[in-house]
Enzyme design. Sequence first.
Site, short mmCIF file in Angstrom:
data_model
loop_
_atom_site.label_atom_id
_atom_site.label_comp_id
_atom_site.label_asym_id
_atom_site.label_seq_id
_atom_site.Cartn_x
_atom_site.Cartn_y
_atom_site.Cartn_z
N TYR A 1 0.83 -1.20 0.00
CA TYR A 1 0.00 0.00 0.00
C TYR A 1 0.87 1.26 0.00
O TYR A 1 0.62 2.21 -0.75
CB TYR A 1 -0.92 -0.01 1.22
N LYS B 1 0.94 4.06 -2.96
CA LYS B 1 0.51 5.43 -2.68
C LYS B 1 1.66 6.43 -2.82
O LYS B 1 1.43 7.58 -3.22
CB LYS B 1 -0.12 5.50 -1.28
N THR C 1 -16.17 5.79 6.47
CA THR C 1 -17.09 5.21 5.49
C THR C 1 -17.76 3.99 6.13
O THR C 1 -17.30 3.49 7.16
CB THR C 1 -16.35 4.79 4.21
#
Length: 253
Positions: free
Chosen positions: A159, A163, A194
Amino acid sequence: MYEEFKGTTALITGGGTGIGRASALALAAAGCTVTVAGRTVATLEETVRLIDEAGGIARHVRCDVSDEESVAHAVRAAVGDSGRLDFGVNSAGISGGDDLRATGDYPTEAFDRLIATDLRGTFLSMKYQLRRMRAQGFGSIVNIGSGASVVGVAGFAGYTAAKHGVIGLTRTAALDYGPDGIRVNAIVAGLVDTPLIAQGRSPEIMAARVAAHPIGRIAEPEEMADAVMWLCSSRSSFVTGTALPVDGGYTAR
């Protein structure tokens, strides 16, 4: 508030949920015709429904951002009959989950999956958005990064690499296309609230995630959408190639 968005067009990848959906709703409310793209048709349809009910104009297109032809098709759909693409908001992505592994133990398949979606997906989206924007002589692109775009995160090799790459792409494209009237920026997003953010996570893990943000809470999607709107608008006309922290102080540590 943003009268300039009336009559414009935008493509938002990852537009079915989270930051993508909030950005789509905000742009449509300001008069932009929005195309939301993603892999899950049901969530895209829900975004379009919400925009329709609010009096905006939206459509959806199924798109796997790791597949080049799928992305090219989504850009063509967003351009549509108008012949223009004013804004690209590249929000599609996946996370590394909570299976933390030291880099030497990080599964290659997990690394490849994150690079394919979060980095290759952003590259492909930009590639076709930039082609259209250069032909028309204007445009603004906003890529959604994260704290892992600018700082290391132990256990998240895939990740973090993906990114970080998003910020490198953002800066390079800003240099490549500044003379063509195109601005390219990224948002360094903090953790966003979320419906899925707490799913499968213990209260202890969530408490640690919140504590990592000095402001004392995580963000609402609409707070990210506010930054997207600003970066798309002429109010940020002298801003390009930046990685804008909207992270509750996460990267100030």
